[in-house]
Design a protein around this motif. Sequence first.
Motif, PDB file in Angstrom:
ATOM      1  N   ILE A   1       0.921  -0.996  -0.082  1.00  0.00           N
ATOM      2  CA  ILE A   1      -0.083  -0.116   0.385  1.00  0.00           C
ATOM      3  C   ILE A   1       0.637   1.542   0.175  1.00  0.00           C
ATOM      4  O   ILE A   1       0.657   2.259  -0.589  1.00  0.00           O
ATOM      5  N   GLU A   2       1.547   1.558   0.804  1.00  0.00           N
ATOM      6  CA  GLU A   2       3.029   2.297   1.311  1.00  0.00           C
ATOM      7  C   GLU A   2       3.794   3.163  -0.471  1.00  0.00           C
ATOM      8  O   GLU A   2       3.171   4.032  -0.778  1.00  0.00           O
ATOM      9  N   ALA A   3       3.644   2.130  -0.995  1.00  0.00           N
ATOM     10  CA  ALA A   3       4.540   2.487  -2.207  1.00  0.00           C
ATOM     11  C   ALA A   3       4.046   3.154  -2.916  1.00  0.00           C
ATOM     12  O   ALA A   3       4.082   3.943  -3.695  1.00  0.00           O
ATOM     13  N   HIS A   4       2.192   2.861  -3.612  1.00  0.00           N
ATOM     14  CA  HIS A   4       1.842   3.276  -4.462  1.00  0.00           C
ATOM     15  C   HIS A   4       1.638   4.877  -2.987  1.00  0.00           C
ATOM     16  O   HIS A   4       0.643   6.025  -4.122  1.00  0.00           O
ATOM     17  N   TYR A   5       1.229   4.408  -2.383  1.00  0.00           N
ATOM     18  CA  TYR A   5       0.785   6.120  -1.810  1.00  0.00           C
ATOM     19  C   TYR A   5       2.098   6.705  -1.950  1.00  0.00           C
ATOM     20  O   TYR A   5       1.642   8.031  -2.081  1.00  0.00           O
ATOM     21  N   LYS A   6       2.975   6.507  -1.856  1.00  0.00           N
ATOM     22  CA  LYS A   6       4.106   7.405  -2.133  1.00  0.00           C
ATOM     23  C   LYS A   6       4.303   7.905  -3.510  1.00  0.00           C
ATOM     24  O   LYS A   6       5.253   8.457  -3.701  1.00  0.00           O
ATOM     25  N   THR A   7       3.923   7.084  -4.631  1.00  0.00           N
ATOM     26  CA  THR A   7       3.786   7.731  -5.605  1.00  0.00           C
ATOM     27  C   THR A   7       3.301   7.645  -6.595  1.00  0.00           C
ATOM     28  O   THR A   7       2.833   8.867  -7.348  1.00  0.00           O
ATOM     29  N   THR A   8       2.647   6.055  -6.739  1.00  0.00           N
ATOM     30  CA  THR A   8       1.282   6.395  -7.862  1.00  0.00           C
ATOM     31  C   THR A   8       0.543   7.405  -6.844  1.00  0.00           C
ATOM     32  O   THR A   8      -0.058   8.321  -8.473  1.00  0.00           O
ATOM     33  N   GLY A   9      -0.361   7.720  -6.272  1.00  0.00           N
ATOM     34  CA  GLY A   9      -1.150   8.429  -5.913  1.00  0.00           C
ATOM     35  C   GLY A   9      -0.531  10.322  -6.266  1.00  0.00           C
ATOM     36  O   GLY A   9      -1.469  11.046  -6.958  1.00  0.00           O
ATOM     37  N   PRO A  10       0.351  10.646  -5.517  1.00  0.00           N
ATOM     38  CA  PRO A  10       1.197  11.900  -5.969  1.00  0.00           C
ATOM     39  C   PRO A  10       1.220  12.708  -7.149  1.00  0.00           C
ATOM     40  O   PRO A  10       1.070  13.177  -7.853  1.00  0.00           O
TER      41      PRO A  10
ATOM     42  N   ILE B   1      -0.955  11.045  -9.946  1.00  0.00           N
ATOM     43  CA  ILE B   1      -1.962  11.232 -10.192  1.00  0.00           C
ATOM     44  C   ILE B   1      -2.883  12.254  -9.678  1.00  0.00           C
ATOM     45  O   ILE B   1      -2.777  13.539 -11.136  1.00  0.00           O
ATOM     46  N   TRP B   2      -2.103  12.966  -8.762  1.00  0.00           N
ATOM     47  CA  TRP B   2      -2.493  14.466  -8.087  1.00  0.00           C
ATOM     48  C   TRP B   2      -1.789  15.119  -8.945  1.00  0.00           C
ATOM     49  O   TRP B   2      -2.674  16.319  -9.849  1.00  0.00           O
ATOM     50  N   LYS B   3      -0.607  15.107  -9.097  1.00  0.00           N
ATOM     51  CA  LYS B   3       0.005  16.143  -9.632  1.00  0.00           C
ATOM     52  C   LYS B   3      -0.667  16.491 -11.107  1.00  0.00           C
ATOM     53  O   LYS B   3      -0.814  17.359 -12.248  1.00  0.00           O
ATOM     54  N   GLN B   4      -0.403  15.080 -11.843  1.00  0.00           N
ATOM     55  CA  GLN B   4      -0.948  15.059 -13.172  1.00  0.00           C
ATOM     56  C   GLN B   4      -1.856  15.298 -13.758  1.00  0.00           C
ATOM     57  O   GLN B   4      -2.316  16.237 -14.863  1.00  0.00           O
ATOM     58  N   SER B   5      -3.192  15.756 -12.567  1.00  0.00           N
ATOM     59  CA  SER B   5      -4.532  16.503 -12.858  1.00  0.00           C
ATOM     60  C   SER B   5      -4.493  17.227 -12.566  1.00  0.00           C
ATOM     61  O   SER B   5      -5.107  18.056 -12.966  1.00  0.00           O
ATOM     62  N   GLN B   6      -3.307  17.770 -11.625  1.00  0.00           N
ATOM     63  CA  GLN B   6      -3.434  19.178 -11.526  1.00  0.00           C
ATOM     64  C   GLN B   6      -4.514  19.236 -10.688  1.00  0.00           C
ATOM     65  O   GLN B   6      -5.279  19.731 -10.191  1.00  0.00           O
TER      66      GLN B   6
ATOM     67  N   GLY C   1      -2.899  -3.595  -3.246  1.00  0.00           N
ATOM     68  CA  GLY C   1      -2.559  -2.039  -3.280  1.00  0.00           C
ATOM     69  C   GLY C   1      -2.038  -1.117  -3.913  1.00  0.00           C
ATOM     70  O   GLY C   1      -2.409  -0.193  -3.012  1.00  0.00           O
ATOM     71  N   THR C   2      -2.634  -1.222  -5.000  1.00  0.00           N
ATOM     72  CA  THR C   2      -2.743  -0.220  -5.958  1.00  0.00           C
ATOM     73  C   THR C   2      -3.658   0.645  -4.998  1.00  0.00           C
ATOM     74  O   THR C   2      -3.613   2.681  -5.598  1.00  0.00           O
ATOM     75  N   ILE C   3      -5.530   0.556  -5.302  1.00  0.00           N
ATOM     76  CA  ILE C   3      -6.077   1.290  -5.383  1.00  0.00           C
ATOM     77  C   ILE C   3      -6.654   1.620  -3.573  1.00  0.00           C
ATOM     78  O   ILE C   3      -6.213   3.124  -3.446  1.00  0.00           O
ATOM     79  N   SER C   4      -5.728   0.003  -2.765  1.00  0.00           N
ATOM     80  CA  SER C   4      -5.382   1.205  -1.053  1.00  0.00           C
ATOM     81  C   SER C   4      -4.074   2.201  -1.651  1.00  0.00           C
ATOM     82  O   SER C   4      -5.115   3.907  -0.593  1.00  0.00           O
ATOM     83  N   GLY C   5      -3.206   2.579  -1.317  1.00  0.00           N
ATOM     84  CA  GLY C   5      -2.353   3.624  -1.670  1.00  0.00           C
ATOM     85  C   GLY C   5      -2.705   4.196  -2.187  1.00  0.00           C
ATOM     86  O   GLY C   5      -2.570   5.674  -2.172  1.00  0.00           O
ATOM     87  N   THR C   6      -2.728   4.083  -3.498  1.00  0.00           N
ATOM     88  CA  THR C   6      -3.807   5.233  -4.421  1.00  0.00           C
ATOM     89  C   THR C   6      -4.555   6.399  -3.920  1.00  0.00           C
ATOM     90  O   THR C   6      -4.712   7.411  -3.809  1.00  0.00           O
TER      91      THR C   6
END
Length: 332
Positions: free
Chosen positions: A158-167, A169-174, A188-193
């Motif tokens: 979960i933490e891997a996606h919380y630290k990378t995938t989530g941020p 997407i937030w940045k890319q979608s402004q 992991g992907t759905i929970s962390g992101t």
Amino acid sequence: MTRNQGITNTILELVGETPLVKLHKITKNLQGSYYAKLEAFNPGHSAKDRIALHIVENAEKRGILKKGATIVETTSGNTGFSLAMISIVKGYKCILAVSDKSSQDKIDMLKSMGAEVHVCPANVAPEDPRSYYEVAKAIHKKTPNSVYINQYFNELNIEAHYKTTGPEIWKQSQGKITHLVVASGTGGTISGTGKYLKEQNPNIKVLGVDAVGSVLKKYHETGKLDLNEVKPYKIEGLGKNLIPTATDFNVIDVYEKVSDKEAAFAAREIVKAEGIFPGYTSGAVLQATKQYASLNMFSKDSFVVLIFPDHGSRYMNKIYSDVWMKEQGFIE
Ligand code: PMP
């Protein structure tokens, strides 16, 4: 983007920072705008590079993983590829217990990447000694100086996606994202992101994708594991016959289940409409998005991000083979 402007020291530095691409034709009849996060742009061609690297580097930091050690894991294939790649670069041995549902291409690829592969039956209970969970545990136990990655029950997933995938997407979608649609396997992907995005904007809806034949949707709705839900199905990496602790069910608003056939057709449709060649679960994600749209989940202002977990080249003998599609009775 600053990446690729100079020399990259090792291939592992290319993990993450995958593109977000607008979808055009495929979603033109749906309300809102739609974007795909293409995880196939990772060097190991799937989202699993993120968790594999994060878990391995965490074990190194804690001194558990030392040079010459063995990495052991249960995997539907993609995590295995990522771990095999990391093992080569960092000098570890890699042993993988793989489900017999994994495509032959995936198994051959893992072997080519230097991993020792044990193929285990998919349709047995997780506690069965033949299951890939039990086989991996047994290998870990008898192999000195080994680490069991345990992606289904590892919070670091979960933490891997919380630290990378989530941020990302937030940045890319402004900050414009309103809905996130994600295939749920380990979760992991759905929970962390989802967790990261909801922390930025609690109104964002996190929409899960489960397989017909898996227990996740029912568990999310009832809090109970209902094994009557379990049926064999073909999509690899989606859904489960157990409840992984790497899924934070509180982050997920709702699940939709998709069938093997509709997911396969949806993947083929993505190729033809967008020129993106995605894996089977990306088809599942598009199919679920259509189902959510028919439930009036989206409006004209919706900014919907779909995570496409891997690349179609891994499924040449499955959804992209007419022979396979005929064998399944999906086409005439
Ligand atoms: N799609 C594919 C192709 C996968 O290999 C996986 C991982 N099992 C998923 C989706 C689901 O991702 P997660 O395990 O993070 O839920």
